[in-house]
Write a protein that holds these residues in place. Structure first.
Motif, PDB file in Angstrom:
ATOM      1  N   PRO A 184      22.817   7.814   8.287  1.00 40.68           N
ATOM      2  CA  PRO A 184      23.651   7.294   7.196  1.00 40.68           C
ATOM      3  C   PRO A 184      23.024   6.094   6.490  1.00 40.68           C
ATOM      4  CG  PRO A 184      24.999   7.771   9.130  1.00 40.68           C
ATOM      5  CD  PRO A 184      23.578   7.914   9.554  1.00 40.68           C
ATOM      6  N   TYR A 185      22.212   5.319   7.215  1.00 39.01           N
ATOM      7  CA  TYR A 185      21.631   4.106   6.645  1.00 39.01           C
ATOM      8  C   TYR A 185      20.224   4.300   6.096  1.00 39.01           C
ATOM      9  CZ  TYR A 185      19.828   4.192  11.430  1.00 39.01           C
ATOM     10  OH  TYR A 185      19.253   4.580  12.617  1.00 39.01           O
ATOM     11  N   GLY A 186      19.641   5.489   6.254  1.00 41.92           N
ATOM     12  CA  GLY A 186      18.300   5.706   5.724  1.00 41.92           C
ATOM     13  C   GLY A 186      17.607   6.902   6.332  1.00 41.92           C
ATOM     14  N   ALA A 187      16.314   7.031   6.049  1.00 40.55           N
ATOM     15  CA  ALA A 187      15.511   8.154   6.543  1.00 40.55           C
ATOM     16  C   ALA A 187      14.327   7.611   7.337  1.00 40.55           C
ATOM     17  CB  ALA A 187      15.023   9.012   5.387  1.00 40.55           C
ATOM     18  N   PHE A 188      14.032   8.252   8.464  1.00 38.99           N
ATOM     19  CA  PHE A 188      12.860   7.886   9.247  1.00 38.99           C
ATOM     20  C   PHE A 188      11.688   8.751   8.794  1.00 38.99           C
ATOM     21  CE2 PHE A 188      16.146   6.138  12.004  1.00 38.99           C
ATOM     22  CZ  PHE A 188      15.582   4.907  12.315  1.00 38.99           C
ATOM     23  N   ILE A 189      10.594   8.060   8.444  1.00 35.85           N
ATOM     24  CA  ILE A 189       9.431   8.726   7.874  1.00 35.85           C
ATOM     25  C   ILE A 189       8.236   8.561   8.802  1.00 35.85           C
ATOM     26  CG2 ILE A 189       8.011   8.978   5.803  1.00 35.85           C
ATOM     27  CD1 ILE A 189      10.951   9.259   5.180  1.00 35.85           C
ATOM     28  N   ASP A 190       7.562   9.668   9.114  1.00 35.41           N
ATOM     29  CA  ASP A 190       6.336   9.635   9.912  1.00 35.41           C
ATOM     30  C   ASP A 190       5.164   9.399   8.978  1.00 35.41           C
ATOM     31  OD1 ASP A 190       4.169   9.985  11.522  1.00 35.41           O
ATOM     32  OD2 ASP A 190       4.606  12.035  12.099  1.00 35.41           O
ATOM     33  N   ILE A 191       4.502   8.246   9.134  1.00 30.37           N
ATOM     34  CA  ILE A 191       3.340   7.947   8.287  1.00 30.37           C
ATOM     35  C   ILE A 191       2.093   7.890   9.177  1.00 30.37           C
ATOM     36  CG2 ILE A 191       4.528   6.842   6.370  1.00 30.37           C
ATOM     37  CD1 ILE A 191       4.098   4.155   7.683  1.00 30.37           C
ATOM     38  N   GLY A 192       1.608   9.040   9.544  1.00 32.79           N
ATOM     39  CA  GLY A 192       0.405   9.131  10.362  1.00 32.79           C
ATOM     40  C   GLY A 192       0.585   8.661  11.781  1.00 32.79           C
ATOM     41  N   GLY A 193       1.699   9.035  12.405  1.00 33.12           N
ATOM     42  CA  GLY A 193       1.945   8.659  13.786  1.00 33.12           C
ATOM     43  C   GLY A 193       2.790   7.415  13.931  1.00 33.12           C
ATOM     44  N   SER A 225       0.841  -1.204   0.000  1.00 31.12           N
ATOM     45  CA  SER A 225       0.000   0.000   0.000  1.00 31.12           C
ATOM     46  C   SER A 225       0.869   1.245   0.000  1.00 31.12           C
ATOM     47  CB  SER A 225      -0.925   0.001   1.220  1.00 31.12           C
ATOM     48  OG  SER A 225      -0.171  -0.014   2.414  1.00 31.12           O
ATOM     49  N   VAL A 226       0.331   2.331  -0.540  1.00 29.12           N
ATOM     50  CA  VAL A 226       1.048   3.609  -0.634  1.00 29.12           C
ATOM     51  C   VAL A 226       0.461   4.584   0.374  1.00 29.12           C
ATOM     52  CG1 VAL A 226       1.580   5.585  -2.109  1.00 29.12           C
ATOM     53  CG2 VAL A 226       1.657   3.282  -3.045  1.00 29.12           C
ATOM     54  N   VAL A 227       1.325   5.204   1.159  1.00 32.79           N
ATOM     55  CA  VAL A 227       0.877   6.171   2.158  1.00 32.79           C
ATOM     56  C   VAL A 227       1.695   7.457   2.034  1.00 32.79           C
ATOM     57  CG1 VAL A 227       0.095   4.444   3.812  1.00 32.79           C
ATOM     58  CG2 VAL A 227       2.463   5.201   3.871  1.00 32.79           C
ATOM     59  N   LEU A 228       1.118   8.534   2.552  1.00 34.41           N
ATOM     60  CA  LEU A 228       1.800   9.826   2.556  1.00 34.41           C
ATOM     61  C   LEU A 228       2.608   9.939   3.839  1.00 34.41           C
ATOM     62  CD1 LEU A 228       1.857  12.348   0.689  1.00 34.41           C
ATOM     63  CD2 LEU A 228       0.144  13.361   2.191  1.00 34.41           C
ATOM     64  N   GLY A 229       3.855  10.367   3.731  1.00 37.17           N
ATOM     65  CA  GLY A 229       4.709  10.475   4.903  1.00 37.17           C
ATOM     66  C   GLY A 229       5.514  11.762   4.924  1.00 37.17           C
ATOM     67  N   THR A 230       6.075  12.058   6.091  1.00 40.46           N
ATOM     68  CA  THR A 230       6.915  13.240   6.268  1.00 40.46           C
ATOM     69  C   THR A 230       8.268  12.800   6.811  1.00 40.46           C
ATOM     70  OG1 THR A 230       4.971  14.587   6.797  1.00 40.46           O
ATOM     71  CG2 THR A 230       7.124  15.493   7.386  1.00 40.46           C
ATOM     72  N   VAL A 231       9.333  13.281   6.196  1.00 40.78           N
ATOM     73  CA  VAL A 231      10.682  12.930   6.635  1.00 40.78           C
ATOM     74  C   VAL A 231      10.932  13.552   8.000  1.00 40.78           C
ATOM     75  CG1 VAL A 231      13.145  13.073   6.125  1.00 40.78           C
ATOM     76  CG2 VAL A 231      11.502  12.804   4.250  1.00 40.78           C
ATOM     77  N   GLN A 232      11.263  12.701   8.993  1.00 47.23           N
ATOM     78  CA  GLN A 232      11.530  13.174  10.347  1.00 47.23           C
ATOM     79  C   GLN A 232      13.013  13.413  10.592  1.00 47.23           C
ATOM     80  OE1 GLN A 232       8.975  13.769  12.870  1.00 47.23           O
ATOM     81  NE2 GLN A 232       7.968  13.818  10.884  1.00 47.23           N
ATOM     82  N   SER A 233      13.843  12.476  10.163  1.00 43.88           N
ATOM     83  CA  SER A 233      15.287  12.601  10.383  1.00 43.88           C
ATOM     84  C   SER A 233      16.043  11.752   9.372  1.00 43.88           C
ATOM     85  CB  SER A 233      15.656  12.178  11.812  1.00 43.88           C
ATOM     86  OG  SER A 233      15.333  10.813  12.022  1.00 43.88           O
ATOM     87  N   LEU A 234      17.317  12.087   9.184  1.00 43.22           N
ATOM     88  CA  LEU A 234      18.181  11.365   8.257  1.00 43.22           C
ATOM     89  C   LEU A 234      19.309  10.694   9.026  1.00 43.22           C
ATOM     90  CD1 LEU A 234      18.564  14.010   5.381  1.00 43.22           C
ATOM     91  CD2 LEU A 234      16.846  12.200   5.593  1.00 43.22           C
ATOM     92  N   ARG A 260       7.885  -1.862  13.935  1.00 40.43           N
ATOM     93  CA  ARG A 260       8.799  -1.441  12.876  1.00 40.43           C
ATOM     94  C   ARG A 260       8.146  -1.574  11.508  1.00 40.43           C
ATOM     95  NH1 ARG A 260      14.396  -4.430  14.892  1.00 40.43           N
ATOM     96  NH2 ARG A 260      14.682  -3.191  16.805  1.00 40.43           N
ATOM     97  N   VAL A 261       8.287  -0.546  10.711  1.00 38.11           N
ATOM     98  CA  VAL A 261       7.723  -0.531   9.366  1.00 38.11           C
ATOM     99  C   VAL A 261       8.837  -0.231   8.370  1.00 38.11           C
ATOM    100  CG1 VAL A 261       6.007   0.508   7.844  1.00 38.11           C
ATOM    101  CG2 VAL A 261       5.537   0.303  10.286  1.00 38.11           C
ATOM    102  N   SER A 262       8.953  -1.066   7.352  1.00 37.97           N
ATOM    103  CA  SER A 262       9.945  -0.847   6.294  1.00 37.97           C
ATOM    104  C   SER A 262       9.262  -0.236   5.084  1.00 37.97           C
ATOM    105  CB  SER A 262      10.615  -2.171   5.903  1.00 37.97           C
ATOM    106  OG  SER A 262      11.313  -2.716   6.998  1.00 37.97           O
ATOM    107  N   ASN A 318       6.326   5.488  12.871  1.00 33.41           N
ATOM    108  CA  ASN A 318       7.663   5.815  12.403  1.00 33.41           C
ATOM    109  C   ASN A 318       8.195   4.675  11.551  1.00 33.41           C
ATOM    110  OD1 ASN A 318       9.585   7.810  12.339  1.00 33.41           O
ATOM    111  ND2 ASN A 318      10.766   6.987  14.027  1.00 33.41           N
ATOM    112  N   GLY A 319       8.397   4.922  10.250  1.00 35.52           N
ATOM    113  CA  GLY A 319       8.901   3.897   9.347  1.00 35.52           C
ATOM    114  C   GLY A 319      10.297   4.229   8.865  1.00 35.52           C
ATOM    115  N   LEU A 320      11.039   3.198   8.458  1.00 38.32           N
ATOM    116  CA  LEU A 320      12.400   3.385   7.957  1.00 38.32           C
ATOM    117  C   LEU A 320      12.442   3.201   6.446  1.00 38.32           C
ATOM    118  CD1 LEU A 320      15.466   3.760   8.304  1.00 38.32           C
ATOM    119  CD2 LEU A 320      15.626   1.287   8.662  1.00 38.32           C
TER     120      LEU A 320
END
Length: 312
Positions: free
Chosen positions: A169-178, A158-167, A219-221, A180-182
């Protein structure tokens, strides 16, 4: 009339009554105008006392709102809905979050991340009600239950809208409606990304695909690589990836469904003695076990106070 101390209210008596600013609203305010109180407003008040100096009455709107807030919390608990609560404090047992103007307690055992109280201050958490007891001033909430409810609706592909929270070296943490996904660096693009900051920045909004999620660990990938119309579009033309995301995800899900159907058919063909059969949805056996019941650590629970009455 209104002033910095509150308001003077005509209650059709021999003397006017006063509404102190701290009794004007369940939330903290500095002036009654913040609560929508102005000269000419007609409202219902509760009499909570009188001034010894002149025997004039003291009124309150906060007391009415306080009762309504508890009633609303009981209703939300009965409906088992997810609410947002702002973290305003904490202790060794958990954090304090404001919901419907009341201060509720979220035990650390019921927070889905390993964050400290200091890291959660001023953040909004998705929450569910565990206990609503007005008589004991006890309001207990759970972030884990809210997250489990949200994650149950996250289907692979599924596709969701997310906001980049932090960066990192190994990736970005994305907030997808509360939640936290990597977005791992290897899942940003088909082309190699050596510096994530050249592609993403904190605060960026983007569409991501759900690759997997671990309900127990929360955890969400995620992936944007799977959404690229052509390899490298996330680097060269991220706007196109955003526009084509749903279309690319649909194609991805179709491929996955076809592969799963073929795998199930092979299982039945080579294991006829199993007695298993495909459902109308192509499902062979149970997909996921029930979530284990979570025990609550209810130590150090402060009473649920209204926001306006709390002193730091």
């Amino acid at each position: 009339m209104t002033d910095n101390g509150g308001a003077v209210v005509d209650i059709i008596a021999k003397a006017s009554a006063s509404l102190p600013v701290q009794e004007a609203c369940i939330h903290r305010i500095k002036h009654v105008s913040e609560a929508g109180i102005y000269p000419g407003l007609v409202e219902e008040f509760v009499i909570i006392g009188e001034k010894p100096s002149d025997d004039s009455l003291i009124l309150s709107l906060r007391a009415i709102q306080y009762d309504l807030a508890w009633e609303r919390c009981r209703q939300l608990q009965a409906e088992d809905v997810v609410v947002k609560g702002k973290v305003v404090g904490g202790n060794k047992g958990g954090v304090v979050a404001v919901v419907e103007g009341l201060r509720g307690f979220v035990p650390f055992s019921q927070i889905s991340t390993k964050s400290t109280a200091e890291e959660l201050i001023d953040k909004e958490l998705p929450l569910k009600f565990v206990e609503v007891d007005e008589e004991q001033s006890r309001l207990v909430l759970s972030n884990r239950k809210a997250m489990a409810d949200s994650q149950a609706q996250l289907g692979i592909g599924s596709v969701v809208l997310g906001t980049v929270q932090s960066l990192k070296p190994y990736g970005a943490f994305i907030d997808i409606g509360g939640i936290n996904g990597l977005l791992h660096v290897s899942q940003i693009s088909h082309d190699r990304v050596s510096d994530i900051s050249t592609v993403l920045q904190p605060g960026d909004t983007l569409k991501v695909m759900i690759l997997s999620h671990d309900r127990e660990r929360g955890r969400v990938s995620l992936s944007t690589k799977k959404l690229e119309p052509t390899p490298g579009d996330m680097i060269r033309n991220p706007k196109l990836v955003f526009e084509k995301a749903d279309e690319m995800a649909q194609t991805f899900r179709q491929r996955i469904a076809q592969a799963e159907a073929m795998a199930r058919a092979d299982m039945l063909r080579f294991q006829p003695e199993s007695g298993l059969s495909l459902s109308s949805d192509g499902i062979l056996g149970p997909l996921t076990p029930d979530l284990p019941a979570e025990g609550l650590d209810l130590s150090d629970i402060p009473p649920a106070e209204e926001e306006a009455a709390y002193s730091e």
